[in-house]
Every structure is written in structure tokens, then in C-alpha cells.
Scaffold this motif. Structure first.
Motif, PDB file in Angstrom:
ATOM      1  N   GLU A   1      13.848  -2.531  -7.125  1.00 25.55           N
ATOM      2  CA  GLU A   1      15.147  -2.420  -6.467  1.00 25.55           C
ATOM      3  C   GLU A   1      15.598  -3.721  -5.811  1.00 25.55           C
ATOM      4  OE1 GLU A   1      15.182   1.272  -4.053  1.00 25.55           O
ATOM      5  OE2 GLU A   1      13.375   1.747  -5.201  1.00 25.55           O
ATOM      6  N   SER A   2      14.674  -4.646  -5.595  1.00 27.87           N
ATOM      7  CA  SER A   2      14.997  -5.952  -4.990  1.00 27.87           C
ATOM      8  C   SER A   2      15.844  -5.793  -3.732  1.00 27.87           C
ATOM      9  CB  SER A   2      15.723  -6.836  -6.013  1.00 27.87           C
ATOM     10  OG  SER A   2      14.894  -7.113  -7.112  1.00 27.87           O
ATOM     11  N   ASP A   3      15.357  -4.978  -2.816  1.00 27.01           N
ATOM     12  CA  ASP A   3      16.122  -4.611  -1.622  1.00 27.01           C
ATOM     13  C   ASP A   3      15.308  -4.927  -0.374  1.00 27.01           C
ATOM     14  OD1 ASP A   3      17.397  -3.238   0.484  1.00 27.01           O
ATOM     15  OD2 ASP A   3      18.177  -1.704  -0.867  1.00 27.01           O
ATOM     16  N   GLN A   4      15.641  -6.058   0.294  1.00 29.02           N
ATOM     17  CA  GLN A   4      14.900  -6.457   1.479  1.00 29.02           C
ATOM     18  C   GLN A   4      15.012  -5.430   2.601  1.00 29.02           C
ATOM     19  OE1 GLN A   4      12.822  -9.583   2.590  1.00 29.02           O
ATOM     20  NE2 GLN A   4      12.393  -7.630   3.571  1.00 29.02           N
ATOM     21  N   GLY A   5      16.200  -4.875   2.787  1.00 33.97           N
ATOM     22  CA  GLY A   5      16.368  -3.859   3.821  1.00 33.97           C
ATOM     23  C   GLY A   5      15.471  -2.662   3.597  1.00 33.97           C
ATOM     24  N   LYS A   6      15.351  -2.249   2.347  1.00 37.10           N
ATOM     25  CA  LYS A   6      14.497  -1.099   2.050  1.00 37.10           C
ATOM     26  C   LYS A   6      13.018  -1.449   2.211  1.00 37.10           C
ATOM     27  CE  LYS A   6      13.971   2.774  -1.092  1.00 37.10           C
ATOM     28  NZ  LYS A   6      14.456   3.452  -2.313  1.00 37.10           N
ATOM     29  N   VAL A   7      12.647  -2.686   1.877  1.00 37.86           N
ATOM     30  CA  VAL A   7      11.258  -3.106   2.105  1.00 37.86           C
ATOM     31  C   VAL A   7      10.920  -2.980   3.584  1.00 37.86           C
ATOM     32  CG1 VAL A   7       9.660  -5.068   2.079  1.00 37.86           C
ATOM     33  CG2 VAL A   7      11.135  -4.643   0.100  1.00 37.86           C
ATOM     34  N   TRP A   8      11.778  -3.506   4.461  1.00 34.91           N
ATOM     35  CA  TRP A   8      11.535  -3.381   5.897  1.00 34.91           C
ATOM     36  C   TRP A   8      11.447  -1.921   6.328  1.00 34.91           C
ATOM     37  CZ3 TRP A   8      15.642  -7.624   7.004  1.00 34.91           C
ATOM     38  CH2 TRP A   8      15.010  -8.879   7.097  1.00 34.91           C
TER      39      TRP A   8
ATOM     40  N   SER B   1       0.816  -1.215   0.000  1.00 39.58           N
ATOM     41  CA  SER B   1       0.000   0.000   0.000  1.00 39.58           C
ATOM     42  C   SER B   1       0.847   1.262   0.000  1.00 39.58           C
ATOM     43  CB  SER B   1      -0.931  -0.014   1.216  1.00 39.58           C
ATOM     44  OG  SER B   1      -0.210  -0.373   2.380  1.00 39.58           O
ATOM     45  N   SER B   2       2.000   1.206  -0.674  1.00 35.17           N
ATOM     46  CA  SER B   2       2.760   2.429  -0.900  1.00 35.17           C
ATOM     47  C   SER B   2       3.613   2.275  -2.144  1.00 35.17           C
ATOM     48  CB  SER B   2       3.635   2.792   0.310  1.00 35.17           C
ATOM     49  OG  SER B   2       4.954   2.323   0.178  1.00 35.17           O
ATOM     50  N   ARG B   3       3.764   3.365  -2.860  1.00 35.67           N
ATOM     51  CA  ARG B   3       4.577   3.381  -4.078  1.00 35.67           C
ATOM     52  C   ARG B   3       6.018   2.974  -3.770  1.00 35.67           C
ATOM     53  NH1 ARG B   3       5.111   9.199  -6.733  1.00 35.67           N
ATOM     54  NH2 ARG B   3       5.807   9.563  -4.609  1.00 35.67           N
ATOM     55  N   ASP B   4       6.562   3.498  -2.687  1.00 28.75           N
ATOM     56  CA  ASP B   4       7.952   3.195  -2.340  1.00 28.75           C
ATOM     57  C   ASP B   4       8.145   1.711  -2.030  1.00 28.75           C
ATOM     58  OD1 ASP B   4       8.578   5.837  -2.681  1.00 28.75           O
ATOM     59  OD2 ASP B   4       8.629   6.320  -0.543  1.00 28.75           O
ATOM     60  N   LEU B   5       7.162   1.114  -1.370  1.00 27.35           N
ATOM     61  CA  LEU B   5       7.234  -0.313  -1.072  1.00 27.35           C
ATOM     62  C   LEU B   5       7.196  -1.140  -2.355  1.00 27.35           C
ATOM     63  CD1 LEU B   5       5.039  -1.085   2.070  1.00 27.35           C
ATOM     64  CD2 LEU B   5       7.294  -2.010   1.570  1.00 27.35           C
ATOM     65  N   LYS B   6       6.322  -0.773  -3.280  1.00 30.62           N
ATOM     66  CA  LYS B   6       6.219  -1.495  -4.545  1.00 30.62           C
ATOM     67  C   LYS B   6       7.534  -1.444  -5.306  1.00 30.62           C
ATOM     68  CE  LYS B   6       1.328  -0.223  -4.923  1.00 30.62           C
ATOM     69  NZ  LYS B   6       0.378   0.669  -5.628  1.00 30.62           N
ATOM     70  N   LEU B   7       8.146  -0.283  -5.350  1.00 29.04           N
ATOM     71  CA  LEU B   7       9.411  -0.137  -6.073  1.00 29.04           C
ATOM     72  C   LEU B   7      10.547  -0.881  -5.372  1.00 29.04           C
ATOM     73  CD1 LEU B   7       9.168   3.613  -7.123  1.00 29.04           C
ATOM     74  CD2 LEU B   7       9.183   1.638  -8.657  1.00 29.04           C
TER      75      LEU B   7
ATOM     76  N   VAL C   1      17.462   5.788  -5.227  1.00 28.00           N
ATOM     77  CA  VAL C   1      17.861   4.436  -5.610  1.00 28.00           C
ATOM     78  C   VAL C   1      19.373   4.298  -5.615  1.00 28.00           C
ATOM     79  CG1 VAL C   1      17.890   2.759  -7.499  1.00 28.00           C
ATOM     80  CG2 VAL C   1      15.777   3.955  -6.932  1.00 28.00           C
ATOM     81  N   ALA C   2      20.070   5.300  -6.164  1.00 25.82           N
ATOM     82  CA  ALA C   2      21.529   5.256  -6.236  1.00 25.82           C
ATOM     83  C   ALA C   2      22.155   5.179  -4.844  1.00 25.82           C
ATOM     84  CB  ALA C   2      22.048   6.480  -6.980  1.00 25.82           C
ATOM     85  N   GLN C   3      21.542   5.848  -3.875  1.00 23.31           N
ATOM     86  CA  GLN C   3      22.080   5.869  -2.517  1.00 23.31           C
ATOM     87  C   GLN C   3      21.799   4.586  -1.760  1.00 23.31           C
ATOM     88  OE1 GLN C   3      20.395   9.309  -0.682  1.00 23.31           O
ATOM     89  NE2 GLN C   3      21.583  10.765  -1.885  1.00 23.31           N
ATOM     90  N   ASN C   4      20.758   3.867  -2.172  1.00 22.02           N
ATOM     91  CA  ASN C   4      20.319   2.721  -1.387  1.00 22.02           C
ATOM     92  C   ASN C   4      20.538   1.378  -2.066  1.00 22.02           C
ATOM     93  OD1 ASN C   4      18.852   3.817   1.140  1.00 22.02           O
ATOM     94  ND2 ASN C   4      18.073   5.096  -0.514  1.00 22.02           N
ATOM     95  N   GLU C   5      21.319   1.351  -3.127  1.00 21.22           N
ATOM     96  CA  GLU C   5      21.561   0.092  -3.816  1.00 21.22           C
ATOM     97  C   GLU C   5      22.245  -0.886  -2.861  1.00 21.22           C
ATOM     98  OE1 GLU C   5      23.769   0.862  -7.333  1.00 21.22           O
ATOM     99  OE2 GLU C   5      22.000   1.333  -8.520  1.00 21.22           O
ATOM    100  N   SER C   6      21.725  -2.107  -2.827  1.00 18.79           N
ATOM    101  CA  SER C   6      22.313  -3.139  -1.983  1.00 18.79           C
ATOM    102  C   SER C   6      21.933  -4.490  -2.549  1.00 18.79           C
ATOM    103  CB  SER C   6      21.802  -3.018  -0.543  1.00 18.79           C
ATOM    104  OG  SER C   6      20.424  -3.279  -0.480  1.00 18.79           O
ATOM    105  N   PRO C   7      22.723  -5.537  -2.272  1.00 18.87           N
ATOM    106  CA  PRO C   7      22.383  -6.862  -2.766  1.00 18.87           C
ATOM    107  C   PRO C   7      21.148  -7.411  -2.094  1.00 18.87           C
ATOM    108  CG  PRO C   7      24.215  -6.988  -1.240  1.00 18.87           C
ATOM    109  CD  PRO C   7      23.969  -5.517  -1.490  1.00 18.87           C
TER     110      PRO C   7
END
Length: 344
Positions: free
Chosen positions: A149-156, A138-144, A332-338
Motif C-alpha cells: 500500500e506504500s502508506d506511511q500513515g498506515k505504517v505508523w 511483526s504483523s501482516r498488516d504492517l507488511k502490507l 485498502v480502498a478506504q485507506n488509500e493515500s499518497p
């Protein structure tokens, strides 16, 4: 009394997809998109329908970022990106749209955890499998964060952020302190979205927009919050769109509530929605990923952060869902992570 001429609605469209005047309730504006569906005669059941009917089994695999699904029936299942499955060792969201063919066994599902910390049974829920699909991201940032971005840390991080926004906005709306975190699992997005105070606030808006799905030939929508376009989604099968509508519109309302009271821009027009959809060109950067034998996931992205996600049914040789979004390229550039595979 004099006669008043009826002014016809200005036609604004991209190819054969027509954008209609918005329905605005509070800070949410919904534009219905109409057009001709091109995947005809094929019924896709939603994940929610299939789980309710026990036609599919979604199971744990021991990894946060991959689940497994069995389709035990004779119907095609369409899993929508952002679908949340409840239960297991942690509630998860499914990363991408994916079509599951009849009688499919042990098909991998890319997933992200939307509940941090738990890795055990919750209450009476089954721990090796999942019980239901009633909510979407239920948020644009979460969807992206999950889909692009395939970033579990950012999802949390974005789960925590949205719950904080909802606490703040619901408390202000109600006039008393509201905490959407559930006692059973304070980190669970699913349980937060089930919060009673949120349900009450959401329902009053839902009643005013739910019937937009009844617009003849409706195949999609655009939405704006506080005067900013947040996304556009188009479906090439009207029945699929109609079956998804309730959960889609619920997710948009929750997002709008979480953004209440923020700075508002001028209301967007149909022509601005058209420009949003046209910002990506066929000559922009393309990537294609084959998710299974019948599903392709394509992206087209430009340097300004505009992106179109497209899901293709390989049996039909046609796209089934297109999603238009705008990415914050600097963030996105600042938060890139595996991709994280940690259990907690």
C-alpha cells in the motif's frame, strides 16, 4: 504388544514444493515447505550479517522514505522486505526485497518510518547512519502497509496498534501491567520488540519451533494464527532461508502473541495451505518494478485480494523469494493515500 503400522504422511504439494504437517505451539501453526532450490552456488549475505561485519553502510538521505546503502565488500547482500534498521534520525523498515551487488555505492533504499516523532540523535547512536538490523516487521498488516500500500500513515497506525495489542496480551499473560514502549523513544517499534518481557514470552515458543529449519530440503514455510492462514513464503536458495530463519520465526511469534485470546477457527490443513497458494493465477493482474540493475519486484493480484510478491535475481534469471498473502481489499480502498514524506 501389537505392532502399529506407520501411516505415511499424505503428500500435498504445488509443483515441486511439498507442504508438511504443521507444528502447533499455542496459537501459532508452522508448516514447513520443502523442495528443490534453483538458485545454486550463489551466496547471499543477509543485511543483518553485512551490518554486523561493517560490510555495508546504511545512511540517512534527509527523507523519511528513502535511505542510501553502500556495499563495501565483494559479496551479494539480500535485504528482506520488512527488515528494520535501527538508529539514524528514525528507525526504518525497508519496503521491498532487494539484492545489492558487490561494490555498490549510494544505492537508494525505499523505506518507511517505524518510529514516529523523532528526527534527531537517540542516546549514543549515530544519527547519519544506522547501527544494526536485528528485527523484522511483526504483523501482516504492517507488511502490507509498507510493501503493497506504500502508506506511511498506515505504517505508523499499525505500529501503534501492534504495541497496544502486545501490552494487552503480555499483561494478561504475565498477570501484571506490561508496557513495551521504551523510555528512550515510546513510538519506536524496534525498541518495543527489544522489550524484556516480550523476549521472555517469545523465547519459550521459539525453543519449540526453531529446529524446523533442520527439516531436509526446507525452502519455506506457511503460518497460521488462531486457525487463520496469515502467509506463505518460499525461497529459491536454501542457505538464504536458513540465514533468515531466526529473525523470521521471531517475527511470527511476536505476531502470534499479539493475537492471543482472539476468536479461533478450526486448525488449517495442508490442503487449505495449498488452496491459499493456488488462489492467484498467471492470468491475474501483474505489475513489475525494476528496483535496481539486478532486482525485479513482481506482484500478481486477483480481485479477491490474494496476492503473490515475487523477487527476481536478474543475473540468475530466476526468482529468489515468493511471498503469498491475502489483502483486505475493503480496508485498502478506504485507506488509500499518497506516499507521505513528512519528517514527523
Amino acid at each position: 504388544m501389537g505392532n502399529h503400522a506407520i501411516v505415511p504422511e499424505e503428500i500435498v504439494q504445488l509443483d515441486d514444493i511439498r507442504i508438511h504437517d504443521p507444528k502447533t505451539v499455542e496459537n501459532l501453526s508452522l508448516f514447513v515447505l520443502t523442495g528443490k532450490e534453483r538458485v545454486l552456488g550463489k551466496r547471499y549475505h543477509t543485511l543483518a550479517e553485512a551490518m554486523d561485519a561493517k560490510a555495508v553502510t546504511v545512511r540517512e538521505t534527509g527523507a523519511v522514505n528513502e535511505l542510501s546503502i553502500d556495499n563495501n565488500g565483494t559479496d551479494y547482500i539480500f535485504i528482506h522486505s520488512g527488515d528494520i534498521v535501527k538508529g539514524g534520525k528514525q528507525d526504518r523498515t525497508i519496503s521491498h526485497d532487494i539484492i545489492v551487488a558487490p561494490n555498490t555505492k549510494d544505492m537508494p533504499l525505499a523505506s518507511f518510518c517505524v518510529e514516529q516523532g523523532r528526527w534527531q540523535q537517540r542516546a549514543e547512536e549515530e544519527v547519519v547512519a544506522f547501527s544494526s538490523n536485528t528485527k523484522m516487521l511483526s504483523s501482516r498488516d504492517l507488511k502490507l502497509a509498507a510493501k503493497h500500500e506504500s502508506d506511511q500513515g498506515k505504517v505508523w497506525s499499525k505500529v501503534s496498534e501492534q504495541k497496544a495489542y502486545l501490552n494487552e496480551k503480555l499483561s494478561k499473560r504475565k498477570g501484571y501491567a506490561v508496557d513495551v514502549a521504551a523510555a528512550q523513544s515510546a513510538s519506536s517499534l524496534q525498541l518495543a520488540l527489544e522489550n524484556e518481557e516480550l523476549e521472555k514470552s517469545k523465547d519459550s515458543i521459539y525453543e519449540l519451533v526453531k529446529d524446523l529449519i533442520d527439516t531436509p530440503d526446507a525452502i519455506g514455510y506457511a503460518y497460521a494464527i488462531n486457525g487463520e492462514i496469515y502467509g506463505v513464503d518460499v525461497y529459491n536458495n536454501r542457505q538464504l532461508f536458513a540465514d533468515l530463519w531466526d529473525r523470521i520465526v521471531e517475527s511470527l511469534i511476536v505476531e502470534a502473541i499479539s493475537k492471543e485470546g482472539e476468536e479461533k477457527s478450526a486448525d488449517k490443513t495442508k490442503k487449505e495451505v495449498l488452496a491459499y497458494m493456488k488462489s492467484v493465477k498467471e492470468t491475474d493482474k501483474k505489475t513489475t518494478k525494476k528496483l535496481n540493475t539486478i532486482t525485479n519486484f513482481k506482484t500478481i493480484e486477483n480481485e479477491k485480494g490474494s496476492i503473490v510478491f515475487s523477487t527476481e535475481d536478474l543475473e540468475e534469471k530466476k526468482w529468489i523469494h515468493k511471498s503469498y498473502m491475502q489483502i483486505d481489499t475493503a480496508a485498502v480502498a478506504q485507506n488509500e493515500s499518497p506516499l507521505l514524506n513528512a519528517r514527523h
